[in-house]
Structure formats: C-alpha cells, structure tokens
Design a protein around this motif. Structure first.
Motif, PDB file in Angstrom:
ATOM      1  N   ALA A  12      51.959  32.165  71.927  1.00 48.79           N
ATOM      2  CA  ALA A  12      51.881  32.836  70.620  1.00 48.79           C
ATOM      3  C   ALA A  12      50.465  33.371  70.411  1.00 48.79           C
ATOM      4  O   ALA A  12      50.280  34.505  69.936  1.00 48.79           O
ATOM      5  CB  ALA A  12      52.282  31.888  69.493  1.00 48.79           C
ATOM      6  N   ALA A  13      49.454  32.578  70.765  1.00 49.64           N
ATOM      7  CA  ALA A  13      48.068  33.039  70.655  1.00 49.64           C
ATOM      8  C   ALA A  13      47.840  34.254  71.543  1.00 49.64           C
ATOM      9  O   ALA A  13      47.172  35.222  71.143  1.00 49.64           O
ATOM     10  CB  ALA A  13      47.103  31.909  71.019  1.00 49.64           C
ATOM     11  N   HIS A  14      48.407  34.232  72.732  1.00 46.15           N
ATOM     12  CA  HIS A  14      48.287  35.387  73.633  1.00 46.15           C
ATOM     13  C   HIS A  14      48.904  36.624  72.972  1.00 46.15           C
ATOM     14  O   HIS A  14      48.332  37.714  73.028  1.00 46.15           O
ATOM     15  CB  HIS A  14      48.957  35.093  74.977  1.00 46.15           C
ATOM     16  N   GLY A  15      50.041  36.439  72.315  1.00 50.26           N
ATOM     17  CA  GLY A  15      50.682  37.546  71.610  1.00 50.26           C
ATOM     18  C   GLY A  15      49.830  38.072  70.470  1.00 50.26           C
ATOM     19  O   GLY A  15      49.724  39.285  70.262  1.00 50.26           O
ATOM     20  N   VAL A  16      49.207  37.170  69.710  1.00 42.60           N
ATOM     21  CA  VAL A  16      48.309  37.576  68.624  1.00 42.60           C
ATOM     22  C   VAL A  16      47.177  38.426  69.185  1.00 42.60           C
ATOM     23  O   VAL A  16      46.817  39.466  68.626  1.00 42.60           O
ATOM     24  CB  VAL A  16      47.757  36.340  67.868  1.00 42.60           C
ATOM     25  N   TRP A  17      46.611  37.989  70.276  1.00 42.17           N
ATOM     26  CA  TRP A  17      45.522  38.726  70.925  1.00 42.17           C
ATOM     27  C   TRP A  17      45.978  40.135  71.274  1.00 42.17           C
ATOM     28  O   TRP A  17      45.262  41.114  71.043  1.00 42.17           O
ATOM     29  CB  TRP A  17      45.095  37.948  72.152  1.00 42.17           C
ATOM     30  N   GLU A 135      51.006  20.277  65.144  1.00 43.96           N
ATOM     31  CA  GLU A 135      49.719  19.918  65.739  1.00 43.96           C
ATOM     32  C   GLU A 135      49.667  20.330  67.214  1.00 43.96           C
ATOM     33  O   GLU A 135      48.670  20.881  67.690  1.00 43.96           O
ATOM     34  CB  GLU A 135      49.488  18.415  65.596  1.00 43.96           C
ATOM     35  N   ALA A 136      50.742  20.088  67.941  1.00 47.47           N
ATOM     36  CA  ALA A 136      50.804  20.471  69.348  1.00 47.47           C
ATOM     37  C   ALA A 136      50.771  21.996  69.496  1.00 47.47           C
ATOM     38  O   ALA A 136      50.100  22.531  70.390  1.00 47.47           O
ATOM     39  CB  ALA A 136      52.067  19.899  69.995  1.00 47.47           C
ATOM     40  N   PHE A 137      51.479  22.720  68.614  1.00 48.19           N
ATOM     41  CA  PHE A 137      51.487  24.178  68.641  1.00 48.19           C
ATOM     42  C   PHE A 137      50.067  24.721  68.474  1.00 48.19           C
ATOM     43  O   PHE A 137      49.613  25.561  69.244  1.00 48.19           O
ATOM     44  CB  PHE A 137      52.412  24.716  67.535  1.00 48.19           C
ATOM     45  N   PHE A 138      49.348  24.215  67.477  1.00 43.62           N
ATOM     46  CA  PHE A 138      47.988  24.695  67.230  1.00 43.62           C
ATOM     47  C   PHE A 138      47.033  24.290  68.353  1.00 43.62           C
ATOM     48  O   PHE A 138      46.136  25.055  68.714  1.00 43.62           O
ATOM     49  CB  PHE A 138      47.487  24.229  65.868  1.00 43.62           C
ATOM     50  N   ALA A 139      47.220  23.113  68.929  1.00 41.02           N
ATOM     51  CA  ALA A 139      46.399  22.703  70.073  1.00 41.02           C
ATOM     52  C   ALA A 139      46.636  23.633  71.256  1.00 41.02           C
ATOM     53  O   ALA A 139      45.689  24.017  71.953  1.00 41.02           O
ATOM     54  CB  ALA A 139      46.705  21.253  70.464  1.00 41.02           C
ATOM     55  N   GLY A 140      47.892  24.015  71.471  1.00 42.18           N
ATOM     56  CA  GLY A 140      48.201  24.960  72.540  1.00 42.18           C
ATOM     57  C   GLY A 140      47.567  26.314  72.289  1.00 42.18           C
ATOM     58  O   GLY A 140      47.029  26.943  73.197  1.00 42.18           O
ATOM     59  N   GLY A 141      47.623  26.770  71.038  1.00 39.27           N
ATOM     60  CA  GLY A 141      46.983  28.039  70.695  1.00 39.27           C
ATOM     61  C   GLY A 141      45.487  27.987  70.945  1.00 39.27           C
ATOM     62  O   GLY A 141      44.901  28.902  71.536  1.00 39.27           O
ATOM     63  N   ALA A 142      44.851  26.909  70.516  1.00 34.16           N
ATOM     64  CA  ALA A 142      43.406  26.762  70.681  1.00 34.16           C
ATOM     65  C   ALA A 142      42.999  26.671  72.149  1.00 34.16           C
ATOM     66  O   ALA A 142      41.857  26.999  72.494  1.00 34.16           O
ATOM     67  CB  ALA A 142      42.915  25.537  69.913  1.00 34.16           C
ATOM     68  N   ALA A 149      40.081  32.781  69.443  1.00 33.21           N
ATOM     69  CA  ALA A 149      38.931  33.343  68.730  1.00 33.21           C
ATOM     70  C   ALA A 149      39.380  34.521  67.868  1.00 33.21           C
ATOM     71  O   ALA A 149      38.924  34.667  66.724  1.00 33.21           O
ATOM     72  CB  ALA A 149      37.847  33.776  69.717  1.00 33.21           C
ATOM     73  N   VAL A 150      40.290  35.337  68.375  1.00 31.89           N
ATOM     74  CA  VAL A 150      40.831  36.459  67.607  1.00 31.89           C
ATOM     75  C   VAL A 150      41.658  35.924  66.443  1.00 31.89           C
ATOM     76  O   VAL A 150      41.517  36.378  65.300  1.00 31.89           O
ATOM     77  CB  VAL A 150      41.675  37.386  68.515  1.00 31.89           C
ATOM     78  N   TRP A 151      42.536  34.970  66.712  1.00 35.25           N
ATOM     79  CA  TRP A 151      43.386  34.372  65.670  1.00 35.25           C
ATOM     80  C   TRP A 151      42.507  33.819  64.551  1.00 35.25           C
ATOM     81  O   TRP A 151      42.699  34.108  63.380  1.00 35.25           O
ATOM     82  CB  TRP A 151      44.242  33.276  66.286  1.00 35.25           C
ATOM     83  N   ASP A 152      41.524  33.009  64.930  1.00 34.61           N
ATOM     84  CA  ASP A 152      40.671  32.358  63.951  1.00 34.61           C
ATOM     85  C   ASP A 152      39.862  33.377  63.127  1.00 34.61           C
ATOM     86  O   ASP A 152      39.708  33.217  61.924  1.00 34.61           O
ATOM     87  CB  ASP A 152      39.728  31.387  64.680  1.00 34.61           C
ATOM     88  N   ALA A 153      39.360  34.414  63.785  1.00 28.22           N
ATOM     89  CA  ALA A 153      38.553  35.427  63.091  1.00 28.22           C
ATOM     90  C   ALA A 153      39.371  36.246  62.095  1.00 28.22           C
ATOM     91  O   ALA A 153      38.808  36.814  61.151  1.00 28.22           O
ATOM     92  CB  ALA A 153      37.894  36.350  64.113  1.00 28.22           C
TER      93      ALA A 153
END
Length: 159
Positions: A12-17, A135-142, A149-153
C-alpha cells in the motif's frame, strides 16, 4: 494474518508513492514466498479494471509458494463527504484457514489545487483483532522507507 497485514502495508505504501506524483497506479500484486522473499508483479493490461480482475483471480487461485499476497489497485471509495480516490487493498493469507483483509487508503490526487494528500486507511473487513492488524499494516508501510517518507509528508488525517 499479521505477516499478511505487514505485506499489505508495504505494498500500500508503494502504491501511495506511485500516485503521489499524479500517475494512475497500474494494479500490483505483491506476495510473500514461503522462503520469506517478497515478489511483485505489475498487472499491465489495456484496461486498468482488467488488470485488477486478473489480480483478484490470482489472489483467489493463490500459488503454492505464497504465504500471503496482496492486490493494490487505484479506485474509489464512498465516504461521508462523497466518492473519493483511493487505493483499494485486498490481502489473502493462505493456509488451512484462508483469511482476508480488505481496506482502502483514500487520497487526494496530486493535481488538486490543495496538493496530494493521504488519508487514514479505512478497514472494510477484519476477521481478527483490528488493533493488531492495523499495527502490523502500519509497520509494513513504514518498512518501505522511501514510500513511507512520502506517506508521512502528505498525511492528512481529517478524512
């Protein structure tokens, strides 16, 4: 299901990027092999919906070498304020008791005058403890440091 939730967060984080710069996400299928290695396929078809359907078929069929798999596709989700762009995430953990996790990561498109934003994930079906899976989902994203870094920003938790 925890490892599969981590896998879902990573992809999911990769997709956000990918969508952060304004591109439409080509559906992607990520998977975790039994040896602990990740793999990913871009589902490039003439039609994005056809790619997403191919991903759903792959999730349904599975592969003997997969512990879990996740499909991330660009789409929409209906929220209180209306139809919103979102990454649609469907994850499957294979094994004797197959489990699934579905969620959407709403976002504001990059060409919006207010700029790109990522909103809180919306978990749609959870067969186990939501707090543990989130919690596991967010750990995987991080764990996808460039994408996170893009997600967080661009995080906007107002939606």
């Amino acid at each position: 299901m925890i490892e599969t939730a981590r896998l879902a967060g990573f992809f999911a984080a990769h997709g956000v990027w990918c969508v952060s710069e304004g591109e439409t996400l080509i559906p992607l299928l990520g998977y975790l092999h039994t040896d602990g290695e990740f793999g990913m396929d871009r589902l490039m078809f003439d039609d994005l919906a056809e790619g997403a359907r191919a991903g759903q078929d792959a999730l349904a069929d599975g592969d003997p070498s997969w512990l879990g798999a996740v499909l991330v596709a660009d789409g929409y989700v209906d929220l209180d304020h209306g139809k919103t762009d979102a990454l649609l995430v469907e994850a499957v953990e294979y094994g004797p008791h197959r489990q699934t996790l579905r969620l959407a990561v709403p976002y504001r498109v990059a060409d919006d005058p207010r700029g790109f934003a990522v909103h809180r994930p919306k978990f749609m079906n959870v067969e186990s403890d939501l707090d543990v899976l989130a919690e596991a989902f967010f750990a995987g994203g991080a764990s996808h440091t460039e994408a996170w870094a893009v997600w967080d920003a661009h995080l906007d938790e107002s939606v």
